[in-house]
Enzyme design. Structure first.
Site, PDB file in Angstrom:
ATOM      1  N   LYS A   1      42.103  43.440  36.962  1.00 15.18           N
ATOM      2  CA  LYS A   1      41.415  43.968  35.795  1.00 15.18           C
ATOM      3  C   LYS A   1      42.253  45.035  35.126  1.00 15.18           C
ATOM      4  O   LYS A   1      42.768  45.896  35.829  1.00 15.18           O
ATOM      5  CB  LYS A   1      40.089  44.574  36.263  1.00 15.18           C
ATOM      6  CG  LYS A   1      39.280  45.207  35.182  1.00 15.18           C
ATOM      7  CD  LYS A   1      38.079  45.864  35.775  1.00 15.18           C
ATOM      8  CE  LYS A   1      37.428  46.702  34.705  1.00 15.18           C
ATOM      9  NZ  LYS A   1      36.488  47.609  35.226  1.00 15.18           N
TER      10      LYS A   1
ATOM     11  N   LYS B   1      42.856  47.275  39.956  1.00 15.02           N
ATOM     12  CA  LYS B   1      42.193  47.762  38.753  1.00 15.02           C
ATOM     13  C   LYS B   1      43.036  48.878  38.154  1.00 15.02           C
ATOM     14  O   LYS B   1      43.277  49.911  38.788  1.00 15.02           O
ATOM     15  CB  LYS B   1      40.799  48.275  39.098  1.00 15.02           C
ATOM     16  CG  LYS B   1      40.099  48.929  37.919  1.00 15.02           C
ATOM     17  CD  LYS B   1      38.653  49.215  38.216  1.00 15.02           C
ATOM     18  CE  LYS B   1      38.021  49.972  37.071  1.00 15.02           C
ATOM     19  NZ  LYS B   1      36.602  50.219  37.294  1.00 15.02           N
TER      20      LYS B   1
HETATM   21  C1  PBG Z   1      33.214  51.092  36.597  1.00 12.34           C
HETATM   22  C2  PBG Z   1      33.718  50.004  35.750  1.00 12.34           C
HETATM   23  C3  PBG Z   1      34.440  50.055  34.546  1.00 12.34           C
HETATM   24  C4  PBG Z   1      34.555  48.752  34.078  1.00 12.34           C
HETATM   25  C5  PBG Z   1      33.946  47.939  35.032  1.00 12.34           C
HETATM   26  N1  PBG Z   1      33.464  48.725  36.055  1.00 12.34           N
HETATM   27  C6  PBG Z   1      34.911  51.196  33.742  1.00 12.34           C
HETATM   28  C7  PBG Z   1      35.912  52.129  34.208  1.00 12.34           C
HETATM   29  O1  PBG Z   1      36.543  51.984  35.242  1.00 12.34           O
HETATM   30  O2  PBG Z   1      36.045  53.121  33.492  1.00 12.34           O
HETATM   31  C8  PBG Z   1      35.207  48.331  32.784  1.00 12.34           C
HETATM   32  C9  PBG Z   1      34.750  47.037  32.225  1.00 12.34           C
HETATM   33  C10 PBG Z   1      35.115  46.795  30.807  1.00 12.34           C
HETATM   34  O3  PBG Z   1      35.858  47.551  30.156  1.00 12.34           O
HETATM   35  O4  PBG Z   1      34.631  45.791  30.287  1.00 12.34           O
HETATM   36  N2  PBG Z   1      34.160  51.842  37.253  1.00 12.34           N
END
Ligand code: PBG
Length: 332
Positions: A253, A200
């Site tokens: 992601k 991520k």
């Molecule tokens: C929680 C999380 C996030 C997303 C999914 N789970 C946001 C982040 O890390 O700030 C992002 C999903 C999206 O942008 O559609 N940590």
């Protein structure tokens, strides 16, 4: 030799021929629909930056899940918007909070639907970081990794008790998959799978999500725990670590700027690989279509197809319902 012997265009002549030689296909069964659960009844708060997406109270969540099921989307992933927040994010393991209640209600209305829960503290902490802070130094927030692990385990257990099929830790703390696995097993939830957000990245494309989940950090950013967009090898390392700790499936992601990472991860592991077509990727399509700059449906399907072609086995996407509807009209 007469020019040219090989003519790839021969196989592009008709729609039927193109369909026969198509290498990648999309189906509604490839999609997971993200939903934002809040308290109250009959609540629908539209997200300005994400047309078509809203915070929904549990009744609305169940309706949306039913709509997804009716077009063939097999799974949802739930995010929670709590009534109040604190430094630890204690609403994250509230058994009567919107996520736990939504899980139970979806499972009772739609037993076949897979319910995934996002496990992270950022929606629940008052500072908006993904775990309790040790300090914020010159804009750099430092999340206490090891203290966060117990909180994540509590959150995962709360979701498992409510009936979640899969928990998906998205916090990027080191060691969280093993910690959550041990906690689930100790409480009799050996069958609950872990989908880890393994690779991520600290991405600008999460902007609209943070409006939807009310989870933007008050100070600093997430670069101290999410990955540097410049790194490819590190993604493989994160994936390996999560698999060693017991992850059943892993996720890359965002998706679009990381198609190379999806491909590389797909080739390196033998577990299912998910990709998250994140909020900013969705909002860009919506904004460009609204401005008359692109054909919305074609752009959406091309994006989803490219994520699949890169190697994703399934895709978390806010387009899930509209893409499933487009597929129902016939092959793209
Ligand atoms: C929680 C999380 C996030 C997303 C999914 N789970 C946001 C982040 O890390 O700030 C992002 C999903 C999206 O942008 O559609 N940590």
């Amino acid at each position: 030799m007469p020019f040219p012997i090989e003519r790839p265009r021969r196989l592009r002549r008709t729609a039927t021929l193109r369909r026969m030689v198509r290498e990648t296909t999309l189906s509604a069964a490839d999609f997971v629909l993200p939903l934002f659960a809040c308290g109250g009844k009959g609540v629908r708060r539209e997200i300005k930056s994400m047309p078509g997406v809203a915070q929904l109270s549990v009744d609305g969540i169940v309706k949306e899940a039913k709509l997804a099921a009716s077009v063939g989307v097999p799974a949802v992933i739930l995010f929670g918007i709590p009534e109040d927040k604190d430094a630890e994010g204690s609403r994250g393991w509230d058994a009567s909070g919107p996520v736990a209640v939504s899980v139970a209600e979806i499972k009772s209305a739609l037993p076949e639907m897979l319910v995934i829960t996002d496990v992270c503290m950022c929606e629940y902490t008052d500072h908006g970081h993904c775990g309790p802070l040790t300090r914020v130094k010159s804009g750099e927030a430092c999340v206490d990794n090891d203290r966060t692990l117990d909180l994540l385990a509590r959150e995962a257990l709360c979701h498992a008790r409510a009936g979640a099929d899969i928990v998906a830790p998205s916090d990027m703390m080191d060691g969280r998959v093993g910690h959550i696995r041990a906690a689930l097993d100790a409480e009799g939830f050996a069958d609950i799978a872990i989908l880890s957000y393994a690779a991520k990245y600290a991405s600008a494309f999460y902007g609209p999500f943070r409006e939807a989940a009310e989870s933007a950090p008050k100070e600093g950013d997430r670069r101290g725990y999410q990955m540097d967009p410049a790194n490819r090898r590190e993604a493989l390392r994160e994936v390996r670590l999560d698999l060693d700790e017991g992850a059943d499936m892993i996720m890359v992601k965002p998706a679009l700027s990381y198609l190379d990472v999806i491909r590389e991860v797909r080739d390196a592991v033998d577990v299912p690989v998910a990709a998250y077509n994140v909020s900013g990727e969705y909002s860009m399509v919506k904004a460009a279509a609204k401005a008359g700059m692109i054909d919305e449906e074609r752009a959406m399907m091309e994006i989803l197809l490219s994520i699949k072609r890169a190697g994703a086995d399934f895709i978390l996407t806010y387009h899930a319902i509209e893409a499933a509807r487009a597929l129902a009209k016939g092959p793209v």
